[in-house]
Write a protein that holds these residues in place. Structure first.
Motif, PDB file in Angstrom:
ATOM      1  N   LYS A 235      -9.390   7.946  -3.577  1.00 51.25           N
ATOM      2  CA  LYS A 235      -8.499   7.260  -4.521  1.00 51.25           C
ATOM      3  C   LYS A 235      -7.910   5.974  -3.939  1.00 51.25           C
ATOM      4  CE  LYS A 235      -7.274  11.499  -6.982  1.00 51.25           C
ATOM      5  NZ  LYS A 235      -6.192  12.433  -7.359  1.00 51.25           N
ATOM      6  N   GLU A 236      -8.516   5.499  -2.836  1.00 54.88           N
ATOM      7  CA  GLU A 236      -8.008   4.292  -2.175  1.00 54.88           C
ATOM      8  C   GLU A 236      -8.048   3.075  -3.088  1.00 54.88           C
ATOM      9  OE1 GLU A 236      -9.737   3.118   1.529  1.00 54.88           O
ATOM     10  OE2 GLU A 236      -8.338   4.333   2.684  1.00 54.88           O
ATOM     11  N   GLU A 237      -9.152   2.912  -3.814  1.00 50.37           N
ATOM     12  CA  GLU A 237      -9.272   1.750  -4.710  1.00 50.37           C
ATOM     13  C   GLU A 237      -8.199   1.789  -5.789  1.00 50.37           C
ATOM     14  OE1 GLU A 237     -10.921  -1.017  -4.617  1.00 50.37           O
ATOM     15  OE2 GLU A 237     -11.825  -0.441  -2.713  1.00 50.37           O
ATOM     16  N   GLU A 238      -7.944   2.981  -6.304  1.00 47.48           N
ATOM     17  CA  GLU A 238      -6.904   3.131  -7.319  1.00 47.48           C
ATOM     18  C   GLU A 238      -5.540   2.764  -6.740  1.00 47.48           C
ATOM     19  OE1 GLU A 238      -5.063   6.596 -10.284  1.00 47.48           O
ATOM     20  OE2 GLU A 238      -6.846   7.021  -9.083  1.00 47.48           O
ATOM     21  N   SER A 239      -5.296   3.181  -5.499  1.00 43.78           N
ATOM     22  CA  SER A 239      -4.009   2.857  -4.872  1.00 43.78           C
ATOM     23  C   SER A 239      -3.889   1.356  -4.617  1.00 43.78           C
ATOM     24  CB  SER A 239      -3.827   3.643  -3.574  1.00 43.78           C
ATOM     25  OG  SER A 239      -4.697   3.205  -2.563  1.00 43.78           O
ATOM     26  N   LEU A 240      -4.990   0.710  -4.201  1.00 46.11           N
ATOM     27  CA  LEU A 240      -4.972  -0.745  -3.975  1.00 46.11           C
ATOM     28  C   LEU A 240      -4.626  -1.487  -5.260  1.00 46.11           C
ATOM     29  CD1 LEU A 240      -8.083  -1.242  -1.657  1.00 46.11           C
ATOM     30  CD2 LEU A 240      -5.731  -1.855  -1.083  1.00 46.11           C
ATOM     31  N   GLN A 241      -5.214  -1.047  -6.366  1.00 48.80           N
ATOM     32  CA  GLN A 241      -4.931  -1.685  -7.655  1.00 48.80           C
ATOM     33  C   GLN A 241      -3.480  -1.451  -8.071  1.00 48.80           C
ATOM     34  OE1 GLN A 241      -7.875  -0.331 -10.485  1.00 48.80           O
ATOM     35  NE2 GLN A 241      -9.571  -0.944  -9.153  1.00 48.80           N
ATOM     36  N   MET A 242      -2.988  -0.249  -7.771  1.00 47.09           N
ATOM     37  CA  MET A 242      -1.609   0.070  -8.127  1.00 47.09           C
ATOM     38  C   MET A 242      -0.634  -0.766  -7.315  1.00 47.09           C
ATOM     39  SD  MET A 242      -0.015   3.872  -8.593  1.00 47.09           S
ATOM     40  CE  MET A 242       1.488   4.119  -9.533  1.00 47.09           C
ATOM     41  N   TYR A 243      -0.905  -0.925  -6.014  1.00 43.84           N
ATOM     42  CA  TYR A 243      -0.060  -1.786  -5.181  1.00 43.84           C
ATOM     43  C   TYR A 243      -0.081  -3.226  -5.702  1.00 43.84           C
ATOM     44  CZ  TYR A 243       0.372   1.796  -1.483  1.00 43.84           C
ATOM     45  OH  TYR A 243       0.662   2.921  -0.754  1.00 43.84           O
ATOM     46  N   GLN A 244      -1.258  -3.695  -6.114  1.00 44.25           N
ATOM     47  CA  GLN A 244      -1.384  -5.057  -6.641  1.00 44.25           C
ATOM     48  C   GLN A 244      -0.532  -5.229  -7.897  1.00 44.25           C
ATOM     49  OE1 GLN A 244      -4.196  -7.513  -5.409  1.00 44.25           O
ATOM     50  NE2 GLN A 244      -2.457  -8.699  -6.102  1.00 44.25           N
ATOM     51  N   SER A 245      -0.578  -4.215  -8.769  1.00 48.88           N
ATOM     52  CA  SER A 245       0.217  -4.248 -10.000  1.00 48.88           C
ATOM     53  C   SER A 245       1.710  -4.243  -9.685  1.00 48.88           C
ATOM     54  CB  SER A 245      -0.148  -3.034 -10.866  1.00 48.88           C
ATOM     55  OG  SER A 245       0.700  -2.942 -11.976  1.00 48.88           O
ATOM     56  N   ILE A 246       2.102  -3.445  -8.686  1.00 50.88           N
ATOM     57  CA  ILE A 246       3.515  -3.381  -8.265  1.00 50.88           C
ATOM     58  C   ILE A 246       3.973  -4.756  -7.771  1.00 50.88           C
ATOM     59  CG2 ILE A 246       5.074  -2.454  -6.490  1.00 50.88           C
ATOM     60  CD1 ILE A 246       3.324   0.169  -6.711  1.00 50.88           C
ATOM     61  N   MET A 247       3.137  -5.401  -6.957  1.00 47.36           N
ATOM     62  CA  MET A 247       3.476  -6.731  -6.440  1.00 47.36           C
ATOM     63  C   MET A 247       3.689  -7.729  -7.572  1.00 47.36           C
ATOM     64  SD  MET A 247       0.853  -6.838  -3.189  1.00 47.36           S
ATOM     65  CE  MET A 247       1.221  -8.550  -2.707  1.00 47.36           C
ATOM     66  N   LYS A 248       2.806  -7.656  -8.572  1.00 47.47           N
ATOM     67  CA  LYS A 248       2.898  -8.584  -9.707  1.00 47.47           C
ATOM     68  C   LYS A 248       4.196  -8.359 -10.484  1.00 47.47           C
ATOM     69  CE  LYS A 248       0.140 -10.227 -13.626  1.00 47.47           C
ATOM     70  NZ  LYS A 248      -1.117 -10.037 -14.395  1.00 47.47           N
ATOM     71  N   GLU A 249       4.506  -7.085 -10.773  1.00 43.15           N
ATOM     72  CA  GLU A 249       5.726  -6.766 -11.515  1.00 43.15           C
ATOM     73  C   GLU A 249       6.968  -7.101 -10.697  1.00 43.15           C
ATOM     74  OE1 GLU A 249       5.879  -2.854 -13.435  1.00 43.15           O
ATOM     75  OE2 GLU A 249       3.706  -2.712 -13.141  1.00 43.15           O
ATOM     76  N   ALA A 250       6.919  -6.794  -9.394  1.00 43.27           N
ATOM     77  CA  ALA A 250       8.082  -7.031  -8.527  1.00 43.27           C
ATOM     78  C   ALA A 250       8.383  -8.522  -8.392  1.00 43.27           C
ATOM     79  CB  ALA A 250       7.830  -6.412  -7.157  1.00 43.27           C
TER      80      ALA A 250
END
Length: 246
Positions: free
Chosen positions: A140-155
């Motif tokens: 699930k690493e790719e999913e986590s990478l995408q989630m971190y990217q989304s968090i960065m964008k929202e933050a």
């Protein structure tokens, strides 16, 4: 016991835990007399959870038990913000026991609470915790990478730099662990520039120091990368920049 008296006890408990004297902290907490269904008791139970975690980790059920007891009181008292935060702590404990499924379910429930009360910073913190747990599973690493990217964008949109840089560092570490040094270095350098730009725009010394705490892990991982690349001058340059010597 109420008000300032309880605050003083909690400060003393924190000092004991800071020195590793967890049994003494537990003894002090057990001597506190408060109403069973009160906010004060929830606070005591939460501290007991911390003390037992320091003493035993998750080898026994004590840290989890006392945190759940605290959560039940928070629910009855309708304290959604504290409830969501403690649920995040509970999820980390559950994950540490190897029960990732329950931990994820607890986090999802906490996310629903944070979304309902409209707290974007808390929501992002919970999403970071969710991504952290996803990243533990290689599939699930790719999913986590995408989630971190989304968090960065929202933050970035709301100026939540704590969650932004936490997610950023997590991505860099994943790339480094994969031996994808190019991506790790690229992400680190890009965000070091962003961090330096934000830091230079901050006016007061107090706010600068607070922001430096937020970006400290980015500098740590970037210095580690430089050392791994055998780029000693770059590692020294980053250390000096962070200390404000350049």
């Amino acid at each position: 016991m109420e008000g300032n008296g309880l605050e003083t006890v909690f400060k003393n408990v924190d000092k004991l835990m800071g020195k590793g004297k967890y049994l003494d902290a537990i003894k002090m907490l057990r001597e506190i007399k408060v109403k069973e269904d009160s906010e004060e008791n929830a606070d005591v139970l939460s501290k007991l959870s911390q003390a037992y975690y320091g003493l035993e980790g998750v080898k026994t059920n004590n840290a989890i038990k006392y945190l759940i007891d605290s959560l039940n009181i928070r629910k009855n008292l309708d304290q959604p913000e504290i409830l969501a935060l403690e649920m995040m702590n509970l999820a980390y404990l559950q994950d540490e026991t190897g029960d990732g499924k329950t931990a994820t379910s607890t986090l999802q429930e906490a996310l629903e609470v944070a979304t309902e009360i409209g707290d974007p910073n808390l929501t992002l913190s919970l999403k970071c915790a969710m991504a952290d747990m996803l990243s533990e599973d290689k599939t699930k690493e790719e999913e986590s990478l995408q989630m971190y990217q989304s968090i960065m964008k929202e933050a970035e949109k709301i100026g939540d730099w704590e969650n932004y840089f936490e997610a950023c560092v997590a991505r860099i570490k994943i790339f480094r662990d994969r031996d994808d040094i190019f991506k790790a270095n690229s992400e680190a350098e890009e965000n070091l520039k962003k961090a330096e730009s934000i830091l230079s725009s901050i006016k007061t010394k107090k706010d600068k120091e607070a922001f430096k705490d937020v970006i400290s892990y980015l500098y740590d991982v970037s210095i580690d990368l430089a050392m791994e690349n055998e780029d000693i001058p770059r590692a020294m340059e980053l250390a000096k920049k962070f200390k404000g010597e350049e």
